[in-house]
Design an enzyme around this catalytic site. Structure first.
Site, PDB file in Angstrom:
ATOM      1  N   ASP A 155       0.824  -1.259   0.307  1.00 12.07           N
ATOM      2  CA  ASP A 155       0.105   0.383   0.658  1.00 12.07           C
ATOM      3  C   ASP A 155       0.518   0.896   0.109  1.00 12.07           C
ATOM      4  O   ASP A 155       1.777   1.213   0.717  1.00 12.07           O
ATOM      5  CB  ASP A 155      -1.101  -0.214   1.209  1.00 12.07           C
ATOM      6  CG  ASP A 155      -1.754   1.084   1.197  1.00 12.07           C
ATOM      7  OD1 ASP A 155      -2.026   1.724   0.571  1.00 12.07           O
ATOM      8  OD2 ASP A 155      -1.703   1.689   3.367  1.00 12.07           O
ATOM      9  N   THR A 194      -0.389   4.553   0.862  1.00 12.09           N
ATOM     10  CA  THR A 194      -0.271   5.616   1.936  1.00 12.09           C
ATOM     11  C   THR A 194       0.262   5.187   3.549  1.00 12.09           C
ATOM     12  O   THR A 194      -0.839   4.072   3.670  1.00 12.09           O
ATOM     13  CB  THR A 194      -1.884   6.281   1.772  1.00 12.09           C
ATOM     14  OG1 THR A 194      -1.514   6.733   0.539  1.00 12.09           O
ATOM     15  CG2 THR A 194      -1.471   7.361   3.228  1.00 12.09           C
ATOM     16  N   PHE A 226     -17.489  11.444   5.358  1.00  7.07           N
ATOM     17  CA  PHE A 226     -16.894  10.781   4.141  1.00  7.07           C
ATOM     18  C   PHE A 226     -16.911   8.694   4.745  1.00  7.07           C
ATOM     19  O   PHE A 226     -16.823   8.338   4.929  1.00  7.07           O
ATOM     20  CB  PHE A 226     -15.376  10.519   4.894  1.00  7.07           C
ATOM     21  CG  PHE A 226     -14.019  10.240   3.964  1.00  7.07           C
ATOM     22  CD1 PHE A 226     -13.927  11.359   2.946  1.00  7.07           C
ATOM     23  CD2 PHE A 226     -14.181   9.111   3.087  1.00  7.07           C
ATOM     24  CE1 PHE A 226     -12.888  10.892   1.419  1.00  7.07           C
ATOM     25  CE2 PHE A 226     -13.089   8.724   3.129  1.00  7.07           C
ATOM     26  CZ  PHE A 226     -12.669   8.812   1.110  1.00  7.07           C
ATOM     27  N   ARG A 281      -4.976   4.724  -8.003  1.00  4.50           N
ATOM     28  CA  ARG A 281      -7.169   4.032  -7.763  1.00  4.50           C
ATOM     29  C   ARG A 281      -7.253   2.679  -7.858  1.00  4.50           C
ATOM     30  O   ARG A 281      -8.240   2.556  -8.552  1.00  4.50           O
ATOM     31  CB  ARG A 281      -7.393   5.781  -9.260  1.00  4.50           C
ATOM     32  CG  ARG A 281      -7.070   6.347  -9.447  1.00  4.50           C
ATOM     33  CD  ARG A 281      -8.134   7.077  -9.171  1.00  4.50           C
ATOM     34  NE  ARG A 281      -7.867   8.696  -8.608  1.00  4.50           N
ATOM     35  CZ  ARG A 281      -7.865   9.623  -8.899  1.00  4.50           C
ATOM     36  NH1 ARG A 281      -8.100   9.431 -10.938  1.00  4.50           N
ATOM     37  NH2 ARG A 281      -7.834  10.694  -9.299  1.00  4.50           N
ATOM     38  N   ASP A 295      -1.748  -0.726   5.792  1.00  2.39           N
ATOM     39  CA  ASP A 295      -1.826  -0.525   7.170  1.00  2.39           C
ATOM     40  C   ASP A 295      -3.401   0.236   7.493  1.00  2.39           C
ATOM     41  O   ASP A 295      -3.544   0.357   8.665  1.00  2.39           O
ATOM     42  CB  ASP A 295      -0.970   1.053   7.481  1.00  2.39           C
ATOM     43  CG  ASP A 295      -1.453   2.114   7.002  1.00  2.39           C
ATOM     44  OD1 ASP A 295      -1.532   2.098   5.713  1.00  2.39           O
ATOM     45  OD2 ASP A 295      -1.052   3.141   7.622  1.00  2.39           O
TER      46      ASP A 295
END
Lengths: 1287, 340
Positions: free
Chosen positions: A413, A415, A687, A929, A955
């Site tokens: 991943d 981020t 969100f 994406r 994470d």
């Protein structure tokens, strides 16, 4: 109950079953029924709050545990053999003796299970007896009870800093607004405060809550394990329904914070609580090595059967050849001699019993022990320990350590994994104007400098021992300065450590305002104050920054104490924990003698408090004064679920828009002018990953307008833009959008995370209409999420663009280095991210996933037809490229960049074959994406198609699928909670730890275990074959020339410890060399060292050695007056010595432990044998003693050992001298002294690095997409430059 | 400072053991160390081999087969199982003195004393003189556990005892047509521990009373308490021939010590000359195509004559030398990677 009716009981039980299985539960208060019998209780069908996580009970431990253990095939085999022993016609051993090994193994396992279960019992007991307050009608107040006394339908009061005993529906809190803060770190590790709100309109008797007045019915769903969703409504007596969700649920196990007390209604208790439902045991994965091993065990079975068949046939022919009945042939009890065929049939089974050791049953036990030892060493590694979070690596899966050494593909991943996930506000664009915040950038750069002036300032600060980082002093002392100091120290430290790596400057949340923008704001400010009706876009932008979030403001006075370990079953039930705790305790005794800790560690002590306070405070004045004196005036602390939000709030603060407080109903913001505005929050559209945006609907306190502030990803916002912003700027709107988009693209290329901010004024009637539909959506119980999302989408239209922000997410320290090392280790690294293509590509270059000289292929297409043709032509291109003989030595590494939409097409059935073909030719792949499902789909595809070992690291919750799909899942315990960690096999705290985990521990674990297993097979075969060869001289009658006991001791005591020690502690190459030369990792990849041929070579060697060990003593004693057991003694000794010396050839490094165990084994075996042969009832009485007095014994031992080991020894020598393997070369390197070694590694790396740069650049092949134009490698280490990048 | 320690509770201990940094000896198997090692081993082995071979050569062995399979064999008559109480005399001559003390062995071939069920068919309790086992012998003794007409317990029970070798020998030296008996010493032929510890007679005097209510093994001509009526210290379970037999041989071709020639004129050995051996031929071997022999041998520090060990040492020693030469060539050709 006076009467007792079984029928009624059964009926009641059935009702209970039905009630529990019902999709909706209707719960009422227990209070009206207090004191009545159990039969009258309305909630009697639901389980109580006492928990029991133990597997066994005292009474049924033995049968249950045995049942459990016999699920293992190996144990069944063992018991089968033991039973076979009791069949009189086949018994080769004394049956009672044959039971010993199985008993030892079963009882060892049972002891381990019992110990674990006892620990669970103790923790259950402790938990069940924790105090809590339950309302009692009799006493008219909350009385102290135990956790186990709470039942569904009770009212429970939780005080501040207490742990919630069951899942409570929040009804009342001490807070005026009905708020309650909880910390869920016990559940998911998230340390930020979460807000919970009472179910509105239920308690009328303010301010004190009267549980007795509660006469509503709580209707809730069946218990489930989802910690983030809860559906429920409360039916009042007047049939009004009030909806409630997770926002009103206090989960068992979380801690009440910032609130004096909270009262809740127990909806789920005990095992039905969400936390208990989440509490699954450790996962069981089977490693690749173990799968291979099982195949070899089957070979062993076949070999065993073959040997038994030889024995049986041999016996048959031997009997056939006898002319009569010799005196030594023992008839059966009838005085008859069995016919040869029957006798050889029996003999087959006797042989199985005799040669049973060939199937290495103890191997399974040994492997488990070895893995426990390996995990102990992994968790003890100080390099995998993160001081910042005080966490070491956690191993959740106990049996896949060796898989770490075989990884070929890593899926990562971005981020939070590659990056810190600690956001720093870098740039913003408002109404089409870009504010680059140069000062901020410069300041951030300055911090990277190791020898900056600030350091002097800070170290001059007085440091008295009672400073603020001692937690108890914190609340009272003005700790702001000190804490700041502490974090600064740490930042310096971190900065120094990695100053040469791009992006890894220390975390810095302070923002220096851009001068120009500051000017604009103050101009706007003055115009506003003159004409207070008009809002300015600049003010709106910052208001949006401050308001449009879910940041919780907490006061420093309410700072949490250090969380004490929750003594519960949330703790892993990992047996290893206990084990390593024990070991830790033991080793802490040794700490006294341990070398003094280095200076960096004492530095680390400064940062402890930082862990609860990730964002150092900014001066309230909003003006950047000398940072040395930045003092937090009122100790305000921002805690956000997503770090972006906190960064934005801090940015707003820097411009004077200070978020003062936030309740569910209001947001208080102080403007730069000092004016305090209280916005009424009408609704928050939270969100979600489908909308990719969030909105806050507030009522402006001055204009009374309903204003919707929305922030979100640019692509999710841009299409919703409608009316231009304020009328006076109307002409500009088009260019504002275009300019902003341009800025966004620039930000993305810089690797910044972008967010767009918009505003919308909602008219009063629109709001009224919308709020009705919103209310009904909230109260819905089916499909509520969808309904709520629909209402959100309804409102978020016609937005007016305010501006955009660029937030930097720094790369974690050591990421480029780690990725480079992993690549050199032959691991293909794929990054799967949800970010934009440009952001991802830039991060890719920054972390050296992509290199400048790489051939980067971009795959981004709109429809499948295009996609197919691009794929085909690229594949063709890449194939031709690879086959071109000119490119053999200069093939650039090919990298693939794919966007999510294209990926979806590539993963489809008809294309994925070609896609995999392409992907396997690429060194690295970057996907942008990507949805969580695509992530796991990708992992599965590669894993299944290429049959490779995969590792996924992530994470966040969005990585859970991927982590579970891969062979090894690694969770990074970062900012985004613990879901990934929960799902993972190993949990680390920094990405850079992956380097040592794989290159060192992976390599070690794999080579150790592989060699240990091969050795184990060898050992058993070599030992058993001695018995087999003897069969040729005893008429194949399954005679052993050794005492049964000694045979059993041989495996149980004499030769068991050395291989285990070998598997835990052997070190072929030192950690420094493994880290310095990552190529060494390749030895474990693919088939690795444990191959089919290695297995058979060692089997052949075992045959050879056993032949030597048998026939040399045989030839010596032939025709002499030697009895069976005197003959067996040298065989036993020779076999032991050969087996141990064989191991010493394999052992690569001898530490004290090795010496002790090896020599100890020899000593123990001789002493035990001597003791045993002194026992008068044994058959081999005094044989060893007699042999030890005979020089021939020693002469036999010497020559046999030499002859047995000569080929292997010579082979090793020859191989090491003529064709040394990389490992051998590395070991040569290892023998150099430290400085030479370092120079060598450096030279080697430098040579190779230069080679990579010098590599002739080939003319760009005509690929469908232009590769990135190569730039000079110099700027790699620096800030990422905006290079042209075409798609 | 104490506080700071506590703050990092999870910090692993930085010790050499936990960090896997224990000082270690890392041997490298390279030709450089090996060649001198091989030369040394080779030389040592050759030395040992020569010594062994010389010792072995000095041992004299005289082996005589008396199975009586061949028609011209003096024992041919006795080899027929139907013939009972048969004696035959074997004539042989000795070229030179066999130095004393000379050991007199009997040997059997193709006799599987290591047959599994044969090997366990004994009762150590009985043999230790424990009277309780006299009444209830160990069940592994089947089918030689109970016998006789009244199904009485057999003492000593089991197949090993039952099949005890019962040929007896008398050795004569023929001097000028005179037969002069060579005294044979039957003491000290069994293991000291067997004779003194492991095997015991019941502490009942007279010994035969202990055997009341038991029967002798079916193949035995007389009960255990009459094995050697002349010497109580050699009677019953501590009869040395019995002890030798009970120590089952490891391999199907074996020899067992029968007597030692240590007395009188023959203490220095068997002088050259003609001898005759009177054999009372009782033990049948035809049923398993076995062979019987007698062996006269002297022993050295390395036991009986054994050429193999010496040859093996010599061969392996030479091999080591040859290998070191080969490795030297390899060394010269390939050099060492160490030096790179």
């Amino acid at each position: 109950m006076a009467w007792w009716n079984p029928l009624a009981q059964i009926r009641d039980a059935l009702t209970g079953q039905r009630v529990r299985e019902n999709d909706l539960r209707r719960l009422v208060s227990n209070l009206p029924y207090e004191g009545l019998g159990k039969k009258k209780q309305p909630n009697r069908h639901f389980p109580g709050n006492s928990i029991k996580t133990t597997k066994y009970t005292l009474l049924f431990f033995i049968p249950l545990n045995l049942f459990e253990q016999f699920h293992r095939l190996a144990n069944i085999y063992f018991v089968g053999l033991a039973i076979l022993n009791f069949v009189p016609v086949v018994n080769a051993f004394e049956p009672e003796v044959a039971l010993i090994p199985i008993c030892v193994i079963l009882s060892l396992t049972a002891l381990k299970d019992a110990w674990e279960d006892f620990r669970r019992y103790q923790s259950d007991k402790k938990l069940n007896n924790m105090p809590c307050f339950i309302y009692s009608r009799k006493d008219k107040q909350f009385v102290e009870r135990r956790w186990k006394d709470a039942r569904v339908g009770d009212f429970v009061k939780a005080l501040c800093n207490e742990i919630v005993p069951a899942d409570l529906l929040l009804l009342h809190t001490s807070d005026r607004n009905g708020m309650c803060h909880i910390e869920t770190s016990n559940l998911d590790g998230e340390t930020n405060l979460k807000e919970r709100k009472v179910v509105p309109g239920l308690c009328v008797t303010e301010p004190d809550f009267e549980p007795e007045s509660f006469n509503s019915v709580v209707v809730c769903e069946k218990p489930n394990s989802n910690l983030n969703y809860f559906k429920c409504y409360v039916e009042k007596p007047n049939e009004e329904k009030v909806g409630a969700g997770i926002g009103s649920l206090l989960l068992r196990g979380c801690t009440v914070r910032n609130t004096d007390h909270a009262v809740g209604f127990v909806v789920y208790a005990g095992h039905e609580t969400k936390s208990m439902l989440n509490n699954n045991g450790t996962r069981y994965k089977r490693s690749k090595l173990e799968r291979k091993l099982n195949v070899d065990v089957i070979f062993c079975v076949i070999l065993l059967l073959a040997m038994c068949l030889v024995g049986a046939l041999g016996h048959f022919f031997w009997r056939q050849a006898l002319p009569g009945v010799p005196p030594y042939l023992v008839p059966n009890s009838n005085g008859q001699v069995d016919s040869p065929s029957l006798s050889s049939f029996y003999m087959f089974f006797s042989m199985i019993i005799l040669l049973q050791v060939l199937i290495p049953i103890s191997l399974y036990v040994s492997i488990e022990l070895v893995k426990i030892g390996q995990i102990f060493f992994i968790t003890q590694d100080i390099d995998l320990y993160d001081e910042e979070t005080d966490s070491r690596i956690q191993c959740k899966a106990l049996n896949i350590t060796e898989d770490l050494g075989q990884i070929e593909y890593i899926f990562s991943d971005k981020t939070g994994t590659l990056t810190e996930n600690k956001m720093v506000f870098r740039r913003c664009s408002i109404m089409g104007t870009e504010y680059p915040h140069k000062e901020n950038a410069i300041r951030l750069a300055v911090i990277d400098e190791p020898e900056s002036e600030e350091e002097v300032i800070y170290t001059q600060q007085p440091q008295s021992p009672q400073h603020g980082w001692s937690l108890d002093a914190e609340a009272s002392s003005p700790e702001g300065t000190h804490r700041h100091h502490g974090s600064r120290q740490k930042n310096k430290f971190a900065g120094n450590a990695q100053s040469n790596v791009a992006f890894s400057s220390p975390l810095e949340t302070e923002v220096i305002p851009d001068r120009k923008l500051l000017g604009q704001v103050s101009v706007a400010e003055s115009t506003i104050s003159s004409s207070s009706q008009k809002m300015d876009p600049y003010l709106d932008f910052f208001l949006a920054l401050a308001i449009c979030n879910t940041v919780v403001v907490s006061m420093a006075t309410a700072r949490r104490q250090r969380t004490h370990k929750y003594p519960s079953s949330f703790q892993s039930t990992n047996p290893l924990d206990n084990f390593s705790n024990l070991l830790t305790k033991a080793s802490s005794l040794r700490k006294v003698f341990a070398p003094k800790r280095d200076r960096s560690f004492s530095d680390a002590s400064f940062k402890e408090d930082d862990r609860f306070n990730p964002f150092p405070k900014v001066d309230d004045s909003g003006v950047f004064s000398s940072r040395g004196q930045t003092v937090e005036s009122n100790g305000r602390n921002y805690e956000a679920e997503s770090p972006d939000e906190a960064a934005l709030v801090y940015a707003a603060k820097a411009y004077g828009f200070i978020l003062l407080s936030r309740t569910p109903d209001s947001v208080t913001v102080r403007l730069p002018s000092g004016q305090v505005l209280v916005f009424e929050v009408l609704d928050t559209l939270t969100f979600d990953s489908n909308r990719k945006r969030m909105s806050v609907l507030v009522r402006h306190p001055i204009t009374k307008e309903c204003v919707l502030y929305t922030k979100g990803a640019d692509y999710s916002i841009m299409e919703l833009l409608g009316a231009p912003y304020a009328e006076h700027l109307s002409g500009n709107q088009k260019t504002v959008v275009a300019d902003t988009q341009y800025h966004l693209d620039c930000y993305a290329k810089e690797g910044l995370r972008t967010l767009c901010f918009t505003k919308k004024v909602v008219s009063a009637q629109d709001y009224n209409v919308w709020s009705v539909s919103r209310q009904s959506a909230m109260a819905a119980i089916d499909g509520r999420e969808q309904l709520i999302m629909d209402t959100a989408v309804q409102l978020e239209t016609n937005l007016s663009l305010l501006g955009a922000t660029g937030i930097e997410d720094r790369l974690q320290e050591g990421v480029p280095d780690t990725i480079l090392a992993l690549r050199e280790a032959g691991i293909k690294v794929w990054v799967l991210t949800g970010d934009k293509l440009e952001t991802a590509v830039n991060i890719g270059y920054a972390c050296r996933l992509l290199e400048d000289e790489d051939l980067v292929i971009n795959m981004s297409c709109k429809n499948k037809l295009v996609c197919t043709s691009i794929l085909d032509s690229t594949l063709e291109e890449v194939r031709r490229y690879g086959n071109d003989p000119r490119n053999v030595d200069t093939t650039p590494d090919i990298s693939l960049v794919i966007d999510g939409h294209t990926l979806a097409m590539l993963l489809s059935k008809d294309l994925h074959g070609r896609f995999v073909d392409l992907a396997k030719r690429c060194r690295s792949v970057l996907c942008c994406r990507v949805t969580p499902l695509q992530k796991s789909g990708m992992v599965k595809l590669i894993r299944e198609k290429l049959k490779v070992m995969t590792l996924a690291v992530g994470d966040g919750a969005n990585d859970v699928n991927m982590i579970q799909a891969a062979d090894i899942g690694i969770g990074i315990s970062g900012q985004e909670g613990m879901q990934a960690v929960m799902a993972s096999d190993f949990a680390i705290s920094r990405f850079k730890h992956l380097k040592k985990l794989l290159l060192v521990h992976g390599h070690w674990c794999y080579t150790r275990l592989a060699n240990m297993i091969i050795y184990f097979f060898f050992k058993n075969l070599a030992n058993v074959n001695l018995l087999f060869w003897y069969q040729f001289f005893c008429g194949f009658t399954a005679t052993a020339m050794l005492d049964y006991w000694l045979l059993i001791f041989f495996n149980l005591f004499f030769t068991s410890a050395p291989p285990i020690m070998f598997g835990i502690m052997d070190r072929d190459v030192s950690a420094e060399v493994l880290l310095g030369v990552p190529e060494l990792y390749r030895t474990g990849q693919g088939a690795g060292e444990y191959r089919f041929c290695t297995f058979w070579i060692s089997m052949l060697d075992a045959f050879y050695q056993s032949l030597v060990c048998f026939f040399i003593p045989y030839l010596v004693y032939k025709d002499l007056d030697v009895d069976v057991f005197t003959f067996g003694m040298p065989l036993n000794a020779v076999s032991l010595i050969t087996i141990l010396l064989h191991l010493s050839i394999e052992i690569k490094s001898w530490t004290v432990v090795h010496w002790i165990i090896m020599l100890g084994s020899v000593a123990v075996s001789f002493i035990l044998t001597l003791l045993y042969t002194s026992c008068i009832t044994c058959n081999s009485y005094w044989t060893l003693q007699k042999q030890l007095a005979d020089p021939i014994f020693y002469l036999i031992c010497i020559i046999t050992t030499v002859v047995a080991l000569l080929p292997r020894y010579t082979f090793h020598v020859m191989r090491n001298s003529i064709a040394p393997s990389p490992i051998v070369q590395a070991r040569h390197l290892d023998r150099l002294d430290a400085s030479t070694k370092e120079v060598w590694i450096k030279e080697w790396r430098g040579y190779r690095g230069a080679g990579a740069v010098k590599r002739s650049k080939l003319s760009d092949p005509p690929s469908p997409n232009n590769p990135r134009t190569p730039t000079s490698p110099d700027n790699l280490e620096n800030e990422i430059t905006l290079t042209s990048f075409k798609i | 400072m104490v506080k700071e320690e506590n703050e990092l509770v999870n910090r692993p201990d930085n010790t050499a053991f936990t960090q896997q940094r224990l000082p270690a000896w890392q041997p490298m198997l390279s030709a450089g160390i090996i060649i001198p090692g091989f030369v040394l081993i080779g030389l040592a082995f050759i030395g040992i081999g020569v010594a062994l071979l010389i010792t072995s050569r000095s041992i004299q062995v005289l082996e005589l087969d008396y199975t009586g399979e061949d028609q011209d064999s003096p024992c041919f008559r006795c080899s027929d199982p139907a013939v009972r109480n048969c004696t035959c005399t074997l004539q042989f001559s000795n070229d030179r003195l066999i130095e004393g003390p000379v050991f007199f062995y009997y040997g059997l071939s193709n006799y599987f004393q290591n047959y599994r069920r044969y090997g366990v068919s004994r009762d150590d309790g009985q043999l230790y003189g424990d009277l309780s086992y006299f009444k209830e012998p160990y069940d592994q003794c089947e089918p030689y556990r109970f016998g006789g007409g009244n199904n009485q317990p057999i003492v000593p029970c089991g197949s090993i005892a039952n099949s005890m070798f019962n040929d007896t020998f008398r050795l004569f030296q023929n001097i000028n047509g005179q037969r002069r008996e060579v005294p044979l010493d039957g003491k000290g032929i069994a293991w000291w521990t067997d004779y003194n510890i492991k095997f015991r007679n019941p502490t009942v005097t007279p010994l035969r009373d202990a055997f009341n209510g038991t029967v002798k093994p079916p193949f035995w001509p007389r009960p255990a308490y009459e094995l050697d009526t002349s010497d109580p210290a050699n009677n019953g379970f501590i009869n040395q021939d019995f002890l030798v037999w009970m120590r089952t041989a490891a391999l199907p071709d074996f020899r067992k010590l029968y007597r030692r020639i240590t007395e009188g004129d023959y203490a220095n050995g068997l002088p050259a000359g003609n001898y005759s051996l009177d054999i009372s031929y009782n033990y049948p071997v035809m049923s398993f195509s076995g062979r019987k022999r007698v062996v006269f041998s002297n022993v050295s520090w390395m036991g009986g004559k054994n050429e193999f060990l010496g040859i093996a040492y010599l061969v392996i020693g030479t091999l080591c030398i040859v290998m070191s030469v080969v490795m030297l060539i390899v060394y010269a050709k390939f050099k060492f990677p160490e030096e790179e």
